[in-house]
Each structure stands twice: as C-alpha cells, then as structure tokens.
Enzyme design. Structure first.
Site, PDB file in Angstrom:
ATOM      1  N   ASP A  64      59.231  58.775  16.362  1.00  0.00           N
ATOM      2  CA  ASP A  64      58.175  58.239  17.224  1.00  0.00           C
ATOM      3  C   ASP A  64      57.008  57.902  16.311  1.00  0.00           C
ATOM      4  O   ASP A  64      56.227  58.771  15.910  1.00  0.00           O
ATOM      5  CB  ASP A  64      57.774  59.277  18.283  1.00  0.00           C
ATOM      6  CG  ASP A  64      56.730  58.723  19.248  1.00  0.00           C
ATOM      7  OD1 ASP A  64      56.214  57.613  19.002  1.00  0.00           O
ATOM      8  OD2 ASP A  64      56.433  59.403  20.247  1.00  0.00           O
ATOM      9  N   SER A 145      54.290  37.454  13.990  1.00  0.00           N
ATOM     10  CA  SER A 145      54.426  36.800  15.300  1.00  0.00           C
ATOM     11  C   SER A 145      53.656  35.492  15.284  1.00  0.00           C
ATOM     12  O   SER A 145      52.613  35.385  14.637  1.00  0.00           O
ATOM     13  CB  SER A 145      53.874  37.668  16.420  1.00  0.00           C
ATOM     14  OG  SER A 145      53.875  36.937  17.638  1.00  0.00           O
ATOM     15  N   TYR A 158      47.044  42.848  19.941  1.00  0.00           N
ATOM     16  CA  TYR A 158      48.380  42.691  19.348  1.00  0.00           C
ATOM     17  C   TYR A 158      48.352  41.606  18.264  1.00  0.00           C
ATOM     18  O   TYR A 158      48.873  41.800  17.158  1.00  0.00           O
ATOM     19  CB  TYR A 158      49.382  42.329  20.444  1.00  0.00           C
ATOM     20  CG  TYR A 158      50.728  41.872  19.938  1.00  0.00           C
ATOM     21  CD1 TYR A 158      51.616  42.773  19.343  1.00  0.00           C
ATOM     22  CD2 TYR A 158      51.118  40.536  20.042  1.00  0.00           C
ATOM     23  CE1 TYR A 158      52.854  42.346  18.878  1.00  0.00           C
ATOM     24  CE2 TYR A 158      52.350  40.106  19.582  1.00  0.00           C
ATOM     25  CZ  TYR A 158      53.214  41.021  18.995  1.00  0.00           C
ATOM     26  OH  TYR A 158      54.428  40.594  18.527  1.00  0.00           O
ATOM     27  N   LYS A 162      49.430  41.610  14.050  1.00  0.00           N
ATOM     28  CA  LYS A 162      50.419  40.764  13.382  1.00  0.00           C
ATOM     29  C   LYS A 162      49.766  39.967  12.243  1.00  0.00           C
ATOM     30  O   LYS A 162      50.409  39.686  11.220  1.00  0.00           O
ATOM     31  CB  LYS A 162      51.097  39.851  14.411  1.00  0.00           C
ATOM     32  CG  LYS A 162      52.007  40.641  15.364  1.00  0.00           C
ATOM     33  CD  LYS A 162      53.063  41.422  14.570  1.00  0.00           C
ATOM     34  CE  LYS A 162      54.013  42.220  15.414  1.00  0.00           C
ATOM     35  NZ  LYS A 162      55.027  42.924  14.618  1.00  0.00           N
TER      36      LYS A 162
HETATM   37  N1  LIG Z   1      60.297  39.323  21.398  1.00  0.00           N
HETATM   38  C1  LIG Z   1      59.434  38.415  20.999  1.00  0.00           C
HETATM   39  O1  LIG Z   1      59.238  37.383  21.661  1.00  0.00           O
HETATM   40  C2  LIG Z   1      58.668  38.612  19.721  1.00  0.00           C
HETATM   41  C3  LIG Z   1      57.896  37.543  19.255  1.00  0.00           C
HETATM   42  C4  LIG Z   1      57.182  37.686  18.073  1.00  0.00           C
HETATM   43  C5  LIG Z   1      57.253  38.873  17.366  1.00  0.00           C
HETATM   44  N2  LIG Z   1      58.002  39.906  17.846  1.00  0.00           N
HETATM   45  C6  LIG Z   1      58.024  41.148  17.066  1.00  0.00           C
HETATM   46  O2  LIG Z   1      59.369  41.488  16.780  1.00  0.00           O
HETATM   47  C7  LIG Z   1      59.507  42.902  16.762  1.00  0.00           C
HETATM   48  C8  LIG Z   1      60.607  43.328  17.730  1.00  0.00           C
HETATM   49  O3  LIG Z   1      60.305  42.838  19.020  1.00  0.00           O
HETATM   50  P1  LIG Z   1      61.323  43.012  20.254  1.00  0.00           P
HETATM   51  O4  LIG Z   1      61.088  41.907  21.196  1.00  0.00           O
HETATM   52  O5  LIG Z   1      62.687  43.263  19.764  1.00  0.00           O
HETATM   53  O6  LIG Z   1      60.708  44.333  20.918  1.00  0.00           O
HETATM   54  P2  LIG Z   1      61.372  45.426  21.861  1.00  0.00           P
HETATM   55  O7  LIG Z   1      62.645  44.950  22.466  1.00  0.00           O
HETATM   56  O8  LIG Z   1      60.291  45.927  22.762  1.00  0.00           O
HETATM   57  O9  LIG Z   1      61.754  46.556  20.818  1.00  0.00           O
HETATM   58  C9  LIG Z   1      60.756  47.265  20.147  1.00  0.00           C
HETATM   59  C10 LIG Z   1      61.414  48.301  19.269  1.00  0.00           C
HETATM   60  O10 LIG Z   1      60.365  49.092  18.700  1.00  0.00           O
HETATM   61  C11 LIG Z   1      60.649  50.455  18.940  1.00  0.00           C
HETATM   62  N3  LIG Z   1      59.417  51.207  19.140  1.00  0.00           N
HETATM   63  C12 LIG Z   1      58.417  50.983  20.021  1.00  0.00           C
HETATM   64  N4  LIG Z   1      57.494  51.939  19.940  1.00  0.00           N
HETATM   65  C13 LIG Z   1      57.916  52.796  18.971  1.00  0.00           C
HETATM   66  C14 LIG Z   1      57.402  53.994  18.423  1.00  0.00           C
HETATM   67  N5  LIG Z   1      56.258  54.558  18.863  1.00  0.00           N
HETATM   68  N6  LIG Z   1      58.113  54.618  17.447  1.00  0.00           N
HETATM   69  C15 LIG Z   1      59.276  54.099  17.004  1.00  0.00           C
HETATM   70  N7  LIG Z   1      59.814  52.974  17.495  1.00  0.00           N
HETATM   71  C16 LIG Z   1      59.144  52.333  18.465  1.00  0.00           C
HETATM   72  C17 LIG Z   1      61.521  50.497  20.187  1.00  0.00           C
HETATM   73  O11 LIG Z   1      62.399  51.606  20.126  1.00  0.00           O
HETATM   74  P3  LIG Z   1      62.346  52.851  21.157  1.00  0.00           P
HETATM   75  O12 LIG Z   1      62.086  52.301  22.519  1.00  0.00           O
HETATM   76  O13 LIG Z   1      63.692  53.487  20.969  1.00  0.00           O
HETATM   77  O14 LIG Z   1      61.241  53.704  20.635  1.00  0.00           O
HETATM   78  C18 LIG Z   1      62.335  49.218  20.073  1.00  0.00           C
HETATM   79  O15 LIG Z   1      63.514  49.441  19.340  1.00  0.00           O
HETATM   80  C19 LIG Z   1      58.137  43.468  17.087  1.00  0.00           C
HETATM   81  O16 LIG Z   1      57.455  43.776  15.891  1.00  0.00           O
HETATM   82  C20 LIG Z   1      57.448  42.329  17.803  1.00  0.00           C
HETATM   83  O17 LIG Z   1      56.048  42.395  17.693  1.00  0.00           O
HETATM   84  C21 LIG Z   1      58.704  39.814  18.996  1.00  0.00           C
END
Ligand SMILES: NC(=O)c1ccc[n+]([C@@H]2O[C@H](COP(=O)([O-])OP(=O)(O)OC[C@H]3O[C@@H](n4cnc5c(N)ncnc54)[C@H](OP(=O)(O)O)[C@@H]3O)[C@@H](O)[C@H]2O)c1
Length: 255
Positions: A64, A145, A158, A162
């Site tokens: 965490d 991002s 946020y 980034k």
């Molecule tokens: N999806 C998009 O459109 C998008 C766009 C631009 C950038 N991004 C970036 O890409 C990355 C992944 O995004 P995603 O869409 O795949 O997000 P997501 O589905 O919400 O997944 C986030 C991941 O981070 C983990 N996490 C969250 N809080 C945590 C904590 N306190 N300790 C450890 N792990 C934690 C979660 O695991 P647990 O729940 O198991 O803790 C999950 O595996 C992020 O950095 C995000 O900012 C995403």
C-alpha cells in the site's frame, strides 16, 4: 512473440488492474520474471495466475504505497528477495486520479495523490537505484498522462503529479546516466479498462483525435516493452506519447 526479456526481472507497481496488468503480462510474455504489486491480493493473485498459465514467471508482492520511504523501501526489498537480488526493470505505474477541482481537494487528498503518484516512485527509485548502479545497468519507466500538458477544468492536482513524473524522468535520466540506468516515461491518452463494459466515461475526451476514441492497455504495454528493451538503448529521458494523438493534434470545431 519475441523474448526480449529472457533472464530479466521486472517490478510493475499497480499491476493488479488495467494498464499495469497489461504491462506485467507483456513483460512476462517476453520472458521477464515479473513482480506484480498493488494492495488487492485477490486481483494480484489473478494476474500472477494468468501469467503462469501462459507459461510466464510472476510473483505477487502486496504494497500500500502511502508515499513513505519505509513502504517503498519494504516493497523494493521484498521484490529483490523474490527476484534473487537483482532488478532490471522498474515500472512506476501505480496511480490514482480523483476528479476533484482545486476548490474541492482537501489536504488529505493532496497528500494521498502525491503519496501514490510521486513520493512512492521517488522513494522506490532511491531504494532500487543503488543495486542497478552496482550492476551497471537498469531501466526505469514512469507513467505520465496527457493531462500533464493538455489541461481540463478538473483534476489539477492529479495533472500536477504527472507533470512531476515527466520532470523526474528527465532529472533521473541526467542523474543516473553515468551508472548505465536508462529512464523514460510513457504518457497515455484515455485508456479504457477492458474489465469494464462498453464505452467509458473517458471516451468523450478523445472525440476528434486522430484515434477517434480511447485506447486499450495493450498499447501502453507495447510502448513500455519497447522502452524497456535494448532496442531503445539510445532513448533517454523522453516521454513517449501513446495517446491517440490527443496532445499532438488540435481538434478544430466544424472541420
Ligand atoms: N486509464 C487512463 O486513461 C490513464 C490515462 C493516463 C495515464 N494513466 C496512468 O496510468 C497508470 C495506470 O492507470 P490505470 O487506468 O490502469 O489505473 P487503475 O486501473 O485505477 O489501476 C491503478 C493501479 O494502481 C494501484 N494502486 C492504487 N493505489 C495504490 C496504493 N496506495 N498502493 C499500491 N498500489 C496502488 C491499484 O492496485 P490496488 O487497487 O490493488 O491497490 C491498481 O493496480 C496510472 O499511473 C495513471 O495515472 C491512466
């Protein structure tokens, strides 16, 4: 699929869902022994199982990431122990993105978002760089991002985390260049989670872009795999936009 990462090891934070899961599966499919990490043990175990049943190597290490140096250090130590003492690839993917405005974000939210998105990668780097320096090689990939450079009327907090990760990507590239450590970032556009049904809330942010809609997590995983591979040996301190053209092409009304 080619095996660019045979004999290599990787830690992918936040790999219990969506983008991180796709990255872990891609690196494992190309031969890496991958540490899957996150808070949710059940989803972590499912990712490990999927990798193993496809013939790959993976283990789950729960963490965490609260932004403290202690927690990042503990994750680094447990990952290194599971990997036999050597980490080749660190992917700082874990991230949270509350849709708060500047007026609705409170101090706890500020600390939490900076804790997961900036402080945790910073202290993971601090914990893992010495081993990479001693090995004379290593690869770091940060997740940025599109909103770091193309602003919306919400999510300022946020977006600023980034932007910090883009800056750390360049700063670390300079700081660790002498040790053989390569540092780059991937900046996604809106990426849909295949675990969720149908068009996502985020699709409207991609209207009018060359891609015309949101992308899949495999597109980000492919970019991370490229940057992690020796094919990118001449790529340092860059932010690779994998965003469907979101940041590079203007949307012209009526055109
Ligand atoms: N999806 C998009 O459109 C998008 C766009 C631009 C950038 N991004 C970036 O890409 C990355 C992944 O995004 P995603 O869409 O795949 O997000 P997501 O589905 O919400 O997944 C986030 C991941 O981070 C983990 N996490 C969250 N809080 C945590 C904590 N306190 N300790 C450890 N792990 C934690 C979660 O695991 P647990 O729940 O198991 O803790 C999950 O595996 C992020 O950095 C995000 O900012 C995403």
């Amino acid at each position: 699929m080619t095996h660019r990462f045979s004999g290599k090891t990787a830690l992918v934070t936040g790999s219990t869902s969506n983008i991180g899961r796709a990255i872990a599966q891609r690196l494992a499919a190309e031969g890496a022994h991958v540490i899957v990490s996150g808070r949710n043990e059940e989803r972590g175990a499912a990712v490990v199982e999927a990798i193993r049943s496809a013939g790959g190597r993976a283990d789950f290490v729960a963490a965490d990431l609260d932004g403290s140096a202690e927690v990042s250090r503990a994750l680094a130590e447990r990952a290194l122990a599971a990997l036999g003492g050597r980490l080749d690839i660190l992917v700082n993917n874990a991230g949270i993105f509350p849709a708060a405005t500047t007026l609705t974000a409170d101090a706890d939210m500020f600390d939490q978002v900076y804790g997961v998105n900036v402080k945790a990668p910073f202290f993971l780097m601090q914990a893992l760089a010495p081993q990479m320096q001693a090995a004379g090689e290593g690869v770091i990939i940060n997740l940025g991002s599109w909103v770091a450079r193309l602003s919306l009327p919400l999510g300022a907090l946020y977006a600023s985390t980034k932007a910090a990760m883009e800056t750390l990507t360049r700063a670390w590239s300079a700081e660790f260049a002498d040790s053989g450590i390569r540092v780059n970032a991937v900046s996604p556009g809106v990426i849909r989670d295949p675990a969720l049904d149908g068009p996502g809330y985020g699709d409207r942010f991609m209207a009018g872009t060359p891609a015309g809609g949101s992308g899949g997590p495999e597109a980000i995983a492919a970019a991370v795999a490229y940057l992690a591979s020796d094919e990118a040996e001449f790529v340092h301190g860059t932010v690779l936009d994998v965003d469907g053209g979101r940041t590079g092409v203007a949307v012209v009304a009526g055109a």
